[in-house]
Design a protein around this motif. Structure first.
Motif, PDB file in Angstrom:
ATOM      1  N   CYS A 101       0.839  -1.207   0.000  1.00  0.00           N
ATOM      2  CA  CYS A 101       0.000   0.000   0.000  1.00  0.00           C
ATOM      3  C   CYS A 101       0.870   1.252   0.000  1.00  0.00           C
ATOM      4  N   ALA A 105       0.844   3.699  -3.027  1.00  0.00           N
ATOM      5  CA  ALA A 105       0.430   5.072  -2.727  1.00  0.00           C
ATOM      6  C   ALA A 105       1.388   6.079  -3.342  1.00  0.00           C
ATOM      7  N   SER A 110      -4.136   7.785  -4.585  1.00  0.00           N
ATOM      8  CA  SER A 110      -5.544   7.541  -4.274  1.00  0.00           C
ATOM      9  C   SER A 110      -5.668   6.448  -3.224  1.00  0.00           C
ATOM     10  N   SER A 111      -6.449   6.712  -2.190  1.00  0.00           N
ATOM     11  CA  SER A 111      -6.658   5.737  -1.126  1.00  0.00           C
ATOM     12  C   SER A 111      -7.525   4.574  -1.590  1.00  0.00           C
ATOM     13  N   THR A 114      -5.703   2.296  -3.925  1.00  0.00           N
ATOM     14  CA  THR A 114      -4.692   1.521  -3.207  1.00  0.00           C
ATOM     15  C   THR A 114      -5.323   0.340  -2.481  1.00  0.00           C
ATOM     16  N   THR A 145      -5.207   3.833   3.335  1.00  0.00           N
ATOM     17  CA  THR A 145      -5.269   5.257   3.680  1.00  0.00           C
ATOM     18  C   THR A 145      -3.961   5.972   3.394  1.00  0.00           C
ATOM     19  N   GLY A 147      -2.511   6.180   0.806  1.00  0.00           N
ATOM     20  CA  GLY A 147      -2.591   6.762  -0.523  1.00  0.00           C
ATOM     21  C   GLY A 147      -2.854   8.253  -0.546  1.00  0.00           C
ATOM     22  N   SER A 153       0.041  12.901  -3.595  1.00  0.00           N
ATOM     23  CA  SER A 153      -1.294  12.753  -3.024  1.00  0.00           C
ATOM     24  C   SER A 153      -2.274  13.726  -3.670  1.00  0.00           C
ATOM     25  N   GLU A 367      -7.593  10.324   6.911  1.00  0.00           N
ATOM     26  CA  GLU A 367      -7.270   8.901   6.883  1.00  0.00           C
ATOM     27  C   GLU A 367      -8.121   8.150   7.899  1.00  0.00           C
TER      28      GLU A 367
END
Length: 428
Positions: A101, A105, A110-111, A114, A145, A147, A153, A367
């Motif tokens: 992750c 990321a 992007s969360s 990911t 998160t 990500g 970001s 997050e």
């Protein structure tokens, strides 16, 4: 006026009106009912000027970059390589979840992408290795998160645009906290497996020959990360241009891997268009709302009210942390940021805090919003990928990681230099 706006916004959200429509309706309602000036005639120009920002062009590029990494199979091979390198730790493959992750990321921004990507690859390992299912699912939701914190970001880009803050400085500020949080997530897994050894499962058997053999599969995400980030800080490219470099690099890697097909490109473009349209629509209506609030003096009134409470900066920040945690239980992270930034950031700056530091703290709070019920987006993403069982399993598994995020926020409150040292050093 403030009460009317708050009630209207909450009512629209309670009726499941989309965030974009809710912000737009709120903006026009405040403009029509609380000022004799025809603000609606100015909103078109405001919208055009806000959307003409070069920084926002980076968003579709980073979304496209993440889509290429997913569809080309590069992310899957990256995960398999991390399993070989990290599975010796207590918790085995769960550490590969966090590591993958973090690496993904650093390319997607992007969360949701990911969590979905790594979850799709890793969830079959639960039964195969006998891991504690809840903790495993929680590691995916929490790892996803990362990500929105580790550069590049998308959230930090939007925050920078809304607050007129340097995006390269925000990227540097998020690097150390992002990597530290990934390490703390892994430590959380170690502690959980130490307390309940049954959750640790049976790690895959590996050796140094296999580890060295999979090293080339770790190079693509590192190459993309270097291509994007280093070109920014070497002064070669702006964040937008660096994102374009990243896309070209990812397409080149997909071509080299033999996965650059017409059908894959079609899926990549469709996914990019859907995600970009959603993000930009929310940013547009949020910008319009920001203009209306500023014109009506609401932001200044709220700042004056908080100053009148005569509370210290630390107390104010603790109140804001609680406020965002509660808000995160009911709203999606990006929506929270776009709704609150125009009002909260002036208050934070007036209290003496740095906007770059607060950007990192806010991102950490967002997050937490991604993995707190009942509307934590990553919880639903992981459950959707899992395709069976109860959502409660993912919620319970993610709970220890929410506490870890809170610990990271506490460290930032006590030691702001964790976020500010790197940008200060780079731009001294």
């Amino acid at each position: 006026m403030i009460t009317f706006g708050l009630i209207l916004l909450l009512a629209l959200l309670a009726l499941s009106v989309s965030v974009t429509a809710a912000l737009g309706l709120l903006s026009f309602s405040l403009a029509i009912f609380f000022t004799p000036i025809p603000l609606d005639r100015m909103l078109g120009d405001v919208a055009w000027q806000s959307m003409a920002s070069e920084s926002l062009v980076a968003i579709p590029f980073f979304v496209l970059l993440g889509e290429v990494m997913v569809r080309s199979g590069l992310a899957e091979r990256m995960y398999a390589a991390l399993v070989e390198w990290l599975s010796w730790l207590p918790g085995g493959t769960m550490h590969a979840n966090i590591g993958a992750c973090a690496l993904f990321a650093a390319t997607s921004g992007s969360s949701v992408a990911t969590a979905a990507t790594i979850g799709t690859v890793s969830i079959p390992e639960i039964k195969r290795r006998g891991y504690g299912e809840r903790l495993f699912l929680g590691s995916l939701a929490a790892g996803g998160t990362l990500g929105i914190l580790i550069p590049p970001s998308i959230i930090l880009i939007i925050y920078g645009v809304l607050t007129d803050t340097s995006i390269p400085r925000l990227y540097l500020a998020g690097t150390i906290p992002g990597l530290a949080l990934a390490a703390m997530f892994m430590l959380t897994i170690v502690v959980a497996c130490w307390l309940r050894p049954s959750m640790a499962g049976t790690p895959p058997v590996t050796n140094w020959s296999r580890r060295i053999g999979v090293l080339p599969d770790l190079l693509p995400p590192l190459f993309i990360f270097g291509l994007v980030v280093l070109t920014i800080y070497a002064g070669i490219a702006t964040p937008t241009e660096a994102a374009a470099f990243g896309v070209v690099g990812a397409l080149g890697l997909a071509l080299r891997a033999g996965t650059l097909k017409l059908k894959m490109l079609q899926a990549v473009v469709e996914g990019t268009m859907r995600t970009t349209a959603m993000v930009v629509a929310i940013v547009l209506t949020s910008t319009i709302l920001n203009f209306v609030l500023t014109f009506l003096g609401i932001s200044k009134s709220i700042t004056g009210f908080i100053h009148g409470l005569d509370i210290g900066p630390l107390t104010l920040m603790l109140i804001l942390v609680v406020f965002y945690l509660v808000l995160g239980c009911f709203l999606e992270g990006m929506s929270i940021m776009l709704i609150t930034v125009p009002i909260i950031v002036p208050v934070v700056v007036a209290a003496g805090y740095d906007t770059i530091w607060f950007g990192v703290v806010m991102t950490l709070l967002l997050e937490a919003a991604l993995i707190t019920p009942p509307v934590g987006v990553n919880l639903f993403v992981v459950q959707s990928v899992r395709g069976r069982g109860s959502l409660a399993d993912v919620m319970i598994g993610a709970a220890p990681f929410v506490l870890t995020i809170m610990l990271m926020i506490g460290l930032l409150l006590a030691f702001p230099g964790i976020a500010l040292w790197l940008p200060s050093w780079a731009y001294q």
